[in-house]
Scaffold this motif. Structure first.
Motif, PDB file in Angstrom:
ATOM      1  N   HIS A   1       0.825  -1.216   0.000  1.00 45.40           N
ATOM      2  CA  HIS A   1       0.000   0.000   0.000  1.00 45.40           C
ATOM      3  C   HIS A   1       0.857   1.264   0.000  1.00 45.40           C
ATOM      4  O   HIS A   1       0.539   2.232  -0.687  1.00 45.40           O
ATOM      5  N   ALA A   2       1.936   1.273   0.792  1.00 49.29           N
ATOM      6  CA  ALA A   2       2.759   2.480   0.970  1.00 49.29           C
ATOM      7  C   ALA A   2       3.650   2.777  -0.229  1.00 49.29           C
ATOM      8  O   ALA A   2       4.229   3.859  -0.316  1.00 49.29           O
ATOM      9  N   ASN A   3       3.766   1.857  -1.175  1.00 48.57           N
ATOM     10  CA  ASN A   3       4.650   2.032  -2.319  1.00 48.57           C
ATOM     11  C   ASN A   3       4.048   3.023  -3.317  1.00 48.57           C
ATOM     12  O   ASN A   3       2.845   3.012  -3.578  1.00 48.57           O
ATOM     13  N   LYS A   4       4.886   3.873  -3.892  1.00 50.03           N
ATOM     14  CA  LYS A   4       4.429   4.838  -4.908  1.00 50.03           C
ATOM     15  C   LYS A   4       3.713   4.145  -6.064  1.00 50.03           C
ATOM     16  O   LYS A   4       2.772   4.681  -6.641  1.00 50.03           O
ATOM     17  N   MET A   5       4.188   2.947  -6.402  1.00 50.25           N
ATOM     18  CA  MET A   5       3.599   2.215  -7.525  1.00 50.25           C
ATOM     19  C   MET A   5       2.123   1.903  -7.263  1.00 50.25           C
ATOM     20  O   MET A   5       1.302   1.959  -8.187  1.00 50.25           O
ATOM     21  N   ALA A   6       1.760   1.601  -6.035  1.00 50.63           N
ATOM     22  CA  ALA A   6       0.360   1.289  -5.717  1.00 50.63           C
ATOM     23  C   ALA A   6      -0.529   2.470  -6.064  1.00 50.63           C
ATOM     24  O   ALA A   6      -1.591   2.299  -6.683  1.00 50.63           O
ATOM     25  N   GLY A   7      -0.110   3.673  -5.709  1.00 53.89           N
ATOM     26  CA  GLY A   7      -0.889   4.862  -6.027  1.00 53.89           C
ATOM     27  C   GLY A   7      -1.054   5.068  -7.516  1.00 53.89           C
ATOM     28  O   GLY A   7      -2.133   5.449  -7.989  1.00 53.89           O
ATOM     29  N   LEU A   8       0.001   4.820  -8.259  1.00 56.05           N
ATOM     30  CA  LEU A   8      -0.072   4.964  -9.718  1.00 56.05           C
ATOM     31  C   LEU A   8      -1.034   3.951 -10.334  1.00 56.05           C
ATOM     32  O   LEU A   8      -1.851   4.293 -11.186  1.00 56.05           O
ATOM     33  N   LEU A   9      -0.940   2.694  -9.897  1.00 55.55           N
ATOM     34  CA  LEU A   9      -1.745   1.637 -10.504  1.00 55.55           C
ATOM     35  C   LEU A   9      -3.204   1.678 -10.069  1.00 55.55           C
ATOM     36  O   LEU A   9      -4.070   1.196 -10.788  1.00 55.55           O
ATOM     37  N   GLU A  10      -3.491   2.236  -8.907  1.00 54.30           N
ATOM     38  CA  GLU A  10      -4.876   2.279  -8.419  1.00 54.30           C
ATOM     39  C   GLU A  10      -5.778   3.116  -9.305  1.00 54.30           C
ATOM     40  O   GLU A  10      -6.996   2.991  -9.251  1.00 54.30           O
ATOM     41  N   THR A  11      -5.210   3.954 -10.144  1.00 52.32           N
ATOM     42  CA  THR A  11      -6.012   4.773 -11.051  1.00 52.32           C
ATOM     43  C   THR A  11      -6.396   4.012 -12.318  1.00 52.32           C
ATOM     44  O   THR A  11      -6.938   4.596 -13.252  1.00 52.32           O
ATOM     45  N   GLY A  12      -6.119   2.706 -12.354  1.00 54.33           N
ATOM     46  CA  GLY A  12      -6.453   1.911 -13.533  1.00 54.33           C
ATOM     47  C   GLY A  12      -5.416   2.046 -14.618  1.00 54.33           C
ATOM     48  O   GLY A  12      -5.687   1.909 -15.801  1.00 54.33           O
ATOM     49  N   SER A  13      -4.214   2.295 -14.213  1.00 55.60           N
ATOM     50  CA  SER A  13      -3.118   2.611 -15.113  1.00 55.60           C
ATOM     51  C   SER A  13      -2.672   1.449 -15.992  1.00 55.60           C
ATOM     52  O   SER A  13      -2.875   0.283 -15.679  1.00 55.60           O
ATOM     53  N   HIS A  14      -2.021   1.839 -17.059  1.00 55.21           N
ATOM     54  CA  HIS A  14      -1.318   0.907 -17.943  1.00 55.21           C
ATOM     55  C   HIS A  14       0.081   0.717 -17.367  1.00 55.21           C
ATOM     56  O   HIS A  14       0.653   1.655 -16.819  1.00 55.21           O
ATOM     57  N   PHE A  15       0.640  -0.481 -17.447  1.00 54.83           N
ATOM     58  CA  PHE A  15       1.997  -0.734 -16.962  1.00 54.83           C
ATOM     59  C   PHE A  15       2.632  -1.858 -17.760  1.00 54.83           C
ATOM     60  O   PHE A  15       1.964  -2.558 -18.519  1.00 54.83           O
ATOM     61  N   THR A  16       3.931  -2.011 -17.571  1.00 56.49           N
ATOM     62  CA  THR A  16       4.689  -3.065 -18.246  1.00 56.49           C
ATOM     63  C   THR A  16       5.369  -3.933 -17.205  1.00 56.49           C
ATOM     64  O   THR A  16       5.954  -3.432 -16.247  1.00 56.49           O
ATOM     65  N   VAL A  17       5.303  -5.248 -17.400  1.00 55.20           N
ATOM     66  CA  VAL A  17       6.025  -6.207 -16.564  1.00 55.20           C
ATOM     67  C   VAL A  17       7.194  -6.720 -17.398  1.00 55.20           C
ATOM     68  O   VAL A  17       6.994  -7.273 -18.474  1.00 55.20           O
ATOM     69  N   ASN A  18       8.421  -6.501 -16.914  1.00 55.65           N
ATOM     70  CA  ASN A  18       9.632  -6.971 -17.593  1.00 55.65           C
ATOM     71  C   ASN A  18      10.197  -8.162 -16.822  1.00 55.65           C
ATOM     72  O   ASN A  18      10.511  -8.036 -15.642  1.00 55.65           O
ATOM     73  N   PHE A  19      10.317  -9.315 -17.474  1.00 54.44           N
ATOM     74  CA  PHE A  19      10.905 -10.502 -16.843  1.00 54.44           C
ATOM     75  C   PHE A  19      12.418 -10.402 -17.009  1.00 54.44           C
ATOM     76  O   PHE A  19      12.916 -10.367 -18.147  1.00 54.44           O
ATOM     77  N   LEU A  20      13.141 -10.379 -15.898  1.00 59.03           N
ATOM     78  CA  LEU A  20      14.590 -10.181 -15.969  1.00 59.03           C
ATOM     79  C   LEU A  20      15.347 -11.460 -16.284  1.00 59.03           C
ATOM     80  O   LEU A  20      14.982 -12.546 -15.844  1.00 59.03           O
TER      81      LEU A  20
END
Length: 168
Positions: free
Chosen positions: A61-80
Motif C-alpha cells: 500500500h505504501a509504495n508509490k507504484m500502488a498509487g499509480l496503478l490504483e487509477t487503472g493505469s497501464h503498466f509493463t512487466v519486464n521478466f529479468l
C-alpha cells in the motif's frame, strides 16, 4: 539430520523466511508517463488466466507504484534475465525517472520495456483488491514482447538472487 517443525505463531519474520523457500522469477514493473515513469522490482507476479489473458501483481500500500496503478493505469512487466541482477537491485529502491542520473544509464527499448529482458507484458489494470498490507492488481495483458534466446531467468530464493542450473 532433518528437523520437521510446525509453527502456529505466525510472526512476520518467520513468515518471510518460510515464504522465501518458494523460488520466484524477478520482474521490473514500469508505470506512468514518459515524463514521470516509476519502476520497481517485484517478484509477486502470477499468471491468472490464458483466456482472457490475465495476470496479477501485488504491491505494498505504501509504495508509490500502488498509487499509480490504483487509477487503472497501464503498466509493463519486464521478466529479468540472469545477468540483470544489478537492474533488479537498482529498482528495488522504487526509483522514478529523474531521481538519479543512473536511471538514464538503464538500457531501455521502446516505451517502458527494458532492453535484454526475457519478455515484457504490456498490461491494463482491470480490478484492484486491498489485501492486508498489499494491493492486488488483476490486469489484462494487451501485448507481449518476447526475446528469442536461450538466456536463463533471474531467480530469487531464500532472500538471495540465484542462478538456474541448466540441464543438457
Amino acid at each position: 539430520m532433518e528437523v520437521n517443525k510446525v509453527t502456529t505463531a505466525l510472526d512476520s519474520t518467520t513468515l518471510r523466511r518460510v515464504l522465501g523457500l518458494f523460488a520466484t522469477g524477478v520482474t521490473v514493473i514500469v508505470a506512468g508517463s514518459a515524463e514521470r515513469a516509476h519502476a520497481m522490482t517485484a517478484n509477486s507476479f502470477t499468471s491468472v488466466s490464458l483466456d482472457p489473458p490475465l495476470i496479477l501483481i501485488c504491491v505494498q500500500h505504501a509504495n508509490k507504484m500502488a498509487g499509480l496503478l490504483e487509477t487503472g493505469s497501464h503498466f509493463t512487466v519486464n521478466f529479468l534475465a540472469q545477468d540483470q541482477e544489478q537492474i533488479s537491485r537498482y529498482f528495488s529502491g522504487n526509483k522514478k525517472m529523474g531521481d538519479t542520473p543512473d536511471f538514464e544509464l538503464i538500457p531501455w527499448c521502446e516505451g517502458s520495456r527494458l532492453a535484454e529482458c526475457l519478455c515484457s507484458l504490456s498490461c491494463q489494470v482491470e480490478h484492484v483488491f486491498s489485501a492486508g498490507d498489499h494491493v492486488i492488481f488483476l490486469s489484462r495483458v494487451q501485448s507481449i514482447y518476447e526475446k528469442v534466446s536461450e538466456q536463463a531467468p533471474l531467480l530469487f530464493w531464500k532472500g538471495r538472487y540465484q542462478q538456474l542450473a541448466m540441464r543438457e
